[in-house]
Design an enzyme around this catalytic site. Structure first.
Site, PDB file in Angstrom:
ATOM      1  N   SER A  11       0.828  -1.201   0.000  1.00  0.00           N
ATOM      2  CA  SER A  11       0.000   0.000   0.000  1.00  0.00           C
ATOM      3  C   SER A  11       0.870   1.261   0.000  1.00  0.00           C
ATOM      4  O   SER A  11       0.437   2.312  -0.453  1.00  0.00           O
ATOM      5  CB  SER A  11      -0.889   0.015   1.236  1.00  0.00           C
ATOM      6  OG  SER A  11      -0.103  -0.101   2.398  1.00  0.00           O
ATOM      7  N   TYR A  42      -3.963   0.892   3.583  1.00  0.00           N
ATOM      8  CA  TYR A  42      -5.029  -0.075   3.354  1.00  0.00           C
ATOM      9  C   TYR A  42      -5.657  -0.532   4.673  1.00  0.00           C
ATOM     10  O   TYR A  42      -6.777  -1.013   4.699  1.00  0.00           O
ATOM     11  CB  TYR A  42      -4.484  -1.323   2.646  1.00  0.00           C
ATOM     12  CG  TYR A  42      -4.140  -1.168   1.175  1.00  0.00           C
ATOM     13  CD1 TYR A  42      -4.246   0.051   0.509  1.00  0.00           C
ATOM     14  CD2 TYR A  42      -3.710  -2.275   0.432  1.00  0.00           C
ATOM     15  CE1 TYR A  42      -3.920   0.163  -0.838  1.00  0.00           C
ATOM     16  CE2 TYR A  42      -3.391  -2.176  -0.911  1.00  0.00           C
ATOM     17  CZ  TYR A  42      -3.494  -0.948  -1.546  1.00  0.00           C
ATOM     18  OH  TYR A  42      -3.176  -0.855  -2.870  1.00  0.00           O
ATOM     19  N   ASN A  74       0.608  -6.861   4.456  1.00  0.00           N
ATOM     20  CA  ASN A  74      -0.148  -7.824   5.259  1.00  0.00           C
ATOM     21  C   ASN A  74      -1.650  -7.679   5.074  1.00  0.00           C
ATOM     22  O   ASN A  74      -2.368  -8.669   5.017  1.00  0.00           O
ATOM     23  CB  ASN A  74       0.204  -7.671   6.735  1.00  0.00           C
ATOM     24  CG  ASN A  74       1.493  -8.371   7.072  1.00  0.00           C
ATOM     25  OD1 ASN A  74       1.490  -9.544   7.405  1.00  0.00           O
ATOM     26  ND2 ASN A  74       2.614  -7.687   6.942  1.00  0.00           N
ATOM     27  N   THR A  75      -2.116  -6.432   4.963  1.00  0.00           N
ATOM     28  CA  THR A  75      -3.548  -6.216   4.811  1.00  0.00           C
ATOM     29  C   THR A  75      -4.028  -6.829   3.498  1.00  0.00           C
ATOM     30  O   THR A  75      -5.014  -7.575   3.471  1.00  0.00           O
ATOM     31  CB  THR A  75      -3.864  -4.707   4.854  1.00  0.00           C
ATOM     32  OG1 THR A  75      -3.314  -4.165   6.055  1.00  0.00           O
ATOM     33  CG2 THR A  75      -5.346  -4.470   4.840  1.00  0.00           C
ATOM     34  N   GLU A 152       6.864   6.006  10.072  1.00  0.00           N
ATOM     35  CA  GLU A 152       6.959   6.978   8.986  1.00  0.00           C
ATOM     36  C   GLU A 152       7.391   8.355   9.499  1.00  0.00           C
ATOM     37  O   GLU A 152       7.953   9.147   8.761  1.00  0.00           O
ATOM     38  CB  GLU A 152       5.639   7.047   8.213  1.00  0.00           C
ATOM     39  CG  GLU A 152       5.343   5.691   7.591  1.00  0.00           C
ATOM     40  CD  GLU A 152       4.484   5.727   6.348  1.00  0.00           C
ATOM     41  OE1 GLU A 152       3.829   6.744   6.109  1.00  0.00           O
ATOM     42  OE2 GLU A 152       4.474   4.708   5.635  1.00  0.00           O
ATOM     43  N   THR A 185       4.627  -4.876   7.448  1.00  0.00           N
ATOM     44  CA  THR A 185       5.967  -4.677   6.873  1.00  0.00           C
ATOM     45  C   THR A 185       6.709  -3.478   7.454  1.00  0.00           C
ATOM     46  O   THR A 185       7.921  -3.375   7.294  1.00  0.00           O
ATOM     47  CB  THR A 185       5.860  -4.524   5.342  1.00  0.00           C
ATOM     48  OG1 THR A 185       4.873  -3.541   5.045  1.00  0.00           O
ATOM     49  CG2 THR A 185       5.488  -5.840   4.697  1.00  0.00           C
TER      50      THR A 185
END
Lengths: 265, 265
Positions: A11, A42, A74-75, A152, A185
């Site tokens: 994503s 996501y 993962n989503t 982030e 991730t």
């Protein structure tokens, strides 16, 4: 033999931890990475929407001659992997199965923890997978929605991430979990804080590393290993390059050849 | 007189703090709210992308007979307000101008602070607007990217939000700012923590309240005030209703009549 790239997508930027693990273990494979930064994250979106996004990006990666697809999110792995496996013919793997296999091989007391986004934990993809692989496994799941914005923001050590991680890990610490899957991730960048809070009794499963091992075996089994001397990494983002470029170096240590904007939706 | 709804939109759920302020001060006006939850957050996306999203949603709100538009999203107000004002004929206001006017009327020492998302702060929309309104104003801006996920996690008091807010407010505390604009619609939910850290010497400007006052004056000036006895609030979300429905009560105290999914893009 096939010198086409491995198509990897996430994503956003987190899937680069999978690219990092792939570049380390398979340095002669080229990688085409899509970060769907126009629609990130996501983790708080619905299954239908995530299936639609995953379908579009997989088609685009196939159009660029990808020889296999790694859903490094993962989503999307938990909500859309079966969906695209039915639609497309090439080998496709997610990050969940490899993480599960790695955890099963590591745990001694059969008590496994899972950290992930709200959507991943709600889907119970890890729980179901772990129990399907071994019905004696008990699972403690914990959503950690603040970890992605933390990483982030670049806050991977110090008071704030320690306070947040301590809160999230409380149910894990109270349990007897001996193996903890980092089910997102982004989370490998918080490994040192997680280790500090959990101590050495709990093994951390980095699904990026587990996925790289699984990719290696898929390439061999399908005779699509590259015979080039070195691979290249090309990244495509659906929003502007700026913030991706600024953050990418935190996630992947290998050289990224190009970062390009692309419209996929 | 016009009994059509006021069209309000945000990238997600935060704009409901503006709806809350509108419902309190203009209880006989109906509100049509769009939360673009399929594409939230806007704060880390590019100007071009945000203009495109804003254009689509404004057109949709006009198609539903909105009599005016409130861009209840700081990022969209800073990056796309001029763009849609050029394209559409009805009255359109954002949340930035009202916040600026309120801060200018409050500050005594002409030192104003601004908190916002990365995109809002990077755009310097508040800084430019404050200096244009009064060239003696000096501005201290601080991006707070973790505040939105914090509020959406429901962590609005306790150790974690205090540690995060203390870190972000450090440059504000070091300055002589006497007025602080909460430049993101989520931030009013953190008011009590911000007050606790800053003390009573700093006035907080809640742009939701300032925007409600501006809407009132736009309605009168354009003779489009409602003559109904009570207004209704109808919400539309571009992703699934579930998480919006679960969180909405934290943001708006008035009764929400309906929450409906809609495809806009």
């Amino acid at each position: 033999m096939d010198n086409g790239p491995i198509g990897v997508f996430d994503s956003g930027i987190g899937g680069l931890t999978v690219v990092d693990a792939l570049a380390k273990s398979l340095p002669n494979e080229s990688i085409l990475y899509v970060g769907d930064t126009a629609r990130v994250p996501y983790g708080n979106k619905s299954k239908v929407r995530i299936q639609e996004f995953t379908n579009e990006i997989t088609q685009w990666l196939i159009d660029q001659k990808s020889k296999m697809i790694v859903v490094a999110c993962n989503t999307a792995s938990s909500l859309a992997l079966d969906y695209i496996k039915l639609k497309f013919d090439l080998p496709i793997i997610g990050v969940i199965e490899p993480g599960i296999h790695s955890a099963i091989s590591i745990t001694k007391n059969k008590q496994v923890g899972v950290l992930g986004t709200n959507a991943t934990i709600k889907s119970d993809a890890y729980g179901e997978g772990l129990r399907a692989a071994n019905d004696k496994i008990s699972v403690v799941s914990q959503p950690c929605p603040l970890f992605v914005p933390l990483v982030e923001e670049g806050w991977v050590s110090g008071d704030v991430p320690t306070a947040i991680a301590t809160t999230y890990l409380e149910p894990i610490k109270r349990s007897n979990v001996d193996t903890l899957i980092l089910g997102c991730t982004h989370y490998p960048l918080l490994k040192s804080i997680l280790r500090q809070i959990l101590g050495s009794d709990v093994s951390l499963v980095d699904s990026g590393e587990a996925t790289a091992a699984a990719v290696n075996s898929v390439l061999s089994k399908n005779n699509i290993v590259s015979n080039k001397n070195t691979g290249e990494i090309h990244c495509y983002v659906t929003d502007s390059r700026d913030s991706f470029e600024a953050l990418a170096g935190r996630f992947v240590h290998a050289n990224i050849s190009t970062i390009t904007h692309v419209d996929i939706s």
